[in-house]
Design an enzyme around this catalytic site. Structure first.
Site, PDB file in Angstrom:
ATOM      1  N   VAL A  68      10.882   7.241 -11.696  1.00 29.56           N
ATOM      2  CA  VAL A  68      10.714   7.267 -10.223  1.00 29.56           C
ATOM      3  C   VAL A  68      11.420   8.378  -9.592  1.00 29.56           C
ATOM      4  O   VAL A  68      11.287   8.785  -8.298  1.00 29.56           O
ATOM      5  CB  VAL A  68      11.406   6.062  -9.622  1.00 29.56           C
ATOM      6  CG1 VAL A  68      10.411   4.787  -9.775  1.00 29.56           C
ATOM      7  CG2 VAL A  68      12.599   5.848 -10.096  1.00 29.56           C
ATOM      8  N   ASN A  94      13.154  -0.838  -5.741  1.00 29.10           N
ATOM      9  CA  ASN A  94      14.292  -1.609  -6.310  1.00 29.10           C
ATOM     10  C   ASN A  94      15.036  -0.800  -7.521  1.00 29.10           C
ATOM     11  O   ASN A  94      16.223  -1.028  -7.827  1.00 29.10           O
ATOM     12  CB  ASN A  94      13.810  -3.028  -6.990  1.00 29.10           C
ATOM     13  CG  ASN A  94      14.879  -3.754  -7.881  1.00 29.10           C
ATOM     14  OD1 ASN A  94      15.969  -4.024  -7.119  1.00 29.10           O
ATOM     15  ND2 ASN A  94      15.020  -3.760  -9.031  1.00 29.10           N
ATOM     16  N   TYR A 160      27.508   5.756  -5.960  1.00 34.12           N
ATOM     17  CA  TYR A 160      26.600   4.627  -5.645  1.00 34.12           C
ATOM     18  C   TYR A 160      26.826   4.236  -4.396  1.00 34.12           C
ATOM     19  O   TYR A 160      25.601   3.966  -3.600  1.00 34.12           O
ATOM     20  CB  TYR A 160      27.183   3.492  -6.376  1.00 34.12           C
ATOM     21  CG  TYR A 160      26.231   2.143  -6.355  1.00 34.12           C
ATOM     22  CD1 TYR A 160      25.110   2.047  -7.190  1.00 34.12           C
ATOM     23  CD2 TYR A 160      26.669   1.206  -5.669  1.00 34.12           C
ATOM     24  CE1 TYR A 160      24.217   0.989  -6.873  1.00 34.12           C
ATOM     25  CE2 TYR A 160      25.947  -0.106  -5.680  1.00 34.12           C
ATOM     26  CZ  TYR A 160      24.713   0.000  -6.133  1.00 34.12           C
ATOM     27  OH  TYR A 160      24.062  -1.214  -5.993  1.00 34.12           O
TER      28      TYR A 160
END
Length: 254
Positions: A68, A94, A160
């Site tokens: 991705v 996701n 993150y």
């Protein structure tokens, strides 16, 4: 998986990070409600297994291997949905990673760049390709996976956290840009979920994680999948630009 229902009949869905965890649960749920699903992931074995499980239960699913972070592969993945099933009505972006628990001053730029590449840039690439197709076909619905860390913070996961704050920003921006084009964009913000990201975590640490949750336990992937399936559906026709917390009330308690 339950008997196929008609809620998403004649609709095509694309789910990234679908080889396991939340993505696999969303794929199974959408297929069980009638959607044709592109199960997209870099992990071929697990992704093929998810698609095969759906087909064995009477649903329609095809696995697509994709990186991705690669623009050409993402564009080809979206075109694959058209080629195989005739269009794209729903997408769940996701795919993501969680870097090791380093404090900010210990974080390597390699960790930072890789986290941003997968958690942020990849979502942007996927949304761009999906929106282009949905604009040409009269609309659609997109749900991104953000995180509780994307609306707050947590120690030891600074890259993150930053990446998921960016997902929240992209979701809200796209939601206001494309609502008049019939495209809704929302995000879910799960707390700690019992997925493969926690593989290898010692039992005592899992007990600690459970105890930290307001409900005394982590979420299960299916609990997140039910919310994603709702947001993608026409039942959520007036929900747009929402960031839905799925954390058992932990964010409200904070």
């Amino acid at each position: 998986m339950s008997e196929v229902r008609a809620e998403h009949a004649d609709r095509v869905a694309l789910v990234t990070g679908a080889a396991g965890g939340i993505g696999a649960a969303v794929s199974r749920t959408l297929a069980a409600r009638g959607a044709s699903v592109i199960v997209a992931d870099f992990n071929s074995d697990a992704g093929e297994a998810t698609a095969a499980e759906i087909r064995a239960a009477g649903g329609r699913a095809i696995f697509r291997k994709v990186d991705v972070t690669d623009e050409a592969q993402v564009d080809a993945m979206v075109q694959f949905a058209v080629d195989e099933f005739g269009g794209l009505h729903m997408a769940h972006n996701n795919a993501g990673i969680l870097h090791p628990g380093d404090r900010f001053h210990e974080l390597s730029m390699e960790q930072w760049d890789r986290t941003m590449e997968i958690n942020t840039r990849a979502v942007a690439l996927c949304m761009r390709a999906q929106i282009r197709l949905m604009l040409a076909n009269g609309g659609g619905s997109i749900v991104n996976t953000a995180s509780g860390a994307g609306i707050g913070s947590a120690p030891g996961i600074s890259a993150y956290t930053a990446s998921k704050h960016a997902v929240v920003g992209m979701t809200r921006s796209a939601a206001v840009e494309y609502v008049r084009d019939g495209i809704r964009v929302n995000a879910v913000a799960p707390g700690t979920v019992d997925t493969g990201m926690l593989a290898g975590v010692p039992a005592e640490r899992r007990d600690e994680l459970n105890a930290l949750m307001l409900m005394g336990r982590m979420a299960q992937p299916q609990e997140v999948a039910e919310v994603v399936a709702f947001l993608l559906s026409e039942k959520a026709s007036y929900v747009n630009g929402a960031i839905v917390s799925i954390d058992g009330g932990s964010s409200a308690h904070a």
